[in-house]
Design an enzyme around this catalytic site. Sequence first.
Site, PDB file in Angstrom:
ATOM      1  CE  LYS A  16      -0.661   0.255   5.086  1.00 54.56           C
ATOM      2  NZ  LYS A  16      -0.068   1.391   5.348  1.00 54.56           N
TER       3      LYS A  16
ATOM      4  NE  ARG B  19      -7.089   3.541   3.582  1.00 61.32           N
ATOM      5  CZ  ARG B  19      -7.483   2.739   4.687  1.00 61.32           C
ATOM      6  NH1 ARG B  19      -8.686   2.434   4.983  1.00 61.32           N
ATOM      7  NH2 ARG B  19      -6.692   2.593   5.493  1.00 61.32           N
TER       8      ARG B  19
END
Length: 304
Positions: A80, A125
């Site tokens: 990620k 996020r």
Amino acid sequence: MNKVIRIGTRDSELALWQAHTVEKKLNDLGYKTEVIPTKSVGDIVLDKPLYEFGITGIFTKTLDAAMISGRIDIAVHSMKDVPTLLPTGIVQAAVLKRESPTDILVHKGQIDFTQPNTIATGSLRRQAQWLHRYPHHEVVDLRGNVNTRLQKLQDNQWNGAVFAAAGLHRINLTPEHFLSLDWMIPAPAQGAMVVAAMQHDDFSREAVGKLNHNESEICTHIERKFLRTLEGGCTAPIGALATIVDNTIRFEGALFSINGKQRVHVERTAELKDYQTLGEMAGNEILTNGGSAIMEKIRADLDK
């Protein structure tokens, strides 16, 4: 197999665990290895939120440079953290079998979500999704490696902090008090480890390729193609998760405004053979349904 494969990694406990996991798998196949730790800019500068750096790959650039200059042969990353576009000459050599992609809330024994709470995270996020669900809460910035962030939670009056379940599990730091955030869409490729190598290094690529997990490679490809289509990098509030059941892929993705007030969401299913195009199609659906305006606002806010 006389060549020693030099494995580059960040020097945090989690990163070293990941590098040594790759090392053991290569050793089990008969390859000789050496782990070479290094610090990234993202590890050194801890007093600024990640998005203020204004660049992607804050945790990977140092290892990219080490690989290009020949100091290491391969680099192990939390997938990620890796930009969707790799530097020229560097390729994805393997995706290891993915662990849980879920986010968890670490708290201090009890938490009443109906009341005002202070939640810590360094991720836009996670911040956006938390405020979307709990607009009456406050979200504060939290930086550092896993151990540092857990200690900061204990040292402050915060009610909780959000972590990736896989990171805590890998180094046996999952605390007693936590809640699984199954409603929070994870970061693209969260829970997956990737190994990068130089394109011309056939020996290392062949060795590392033996570690590849096909299903994890497919799912992370879809999620990262979705991310790349939105042009989010690691600074935009973008979640994505692909799962495979039999020969069907289920995909869920979303783009949020930074304050969490706006959300554009997509869910799609596709046959396994069509996985190459699924992420891009889902990303374009987000952009068409209001995502373009949200991305423009995000870029404008981060440029200030």
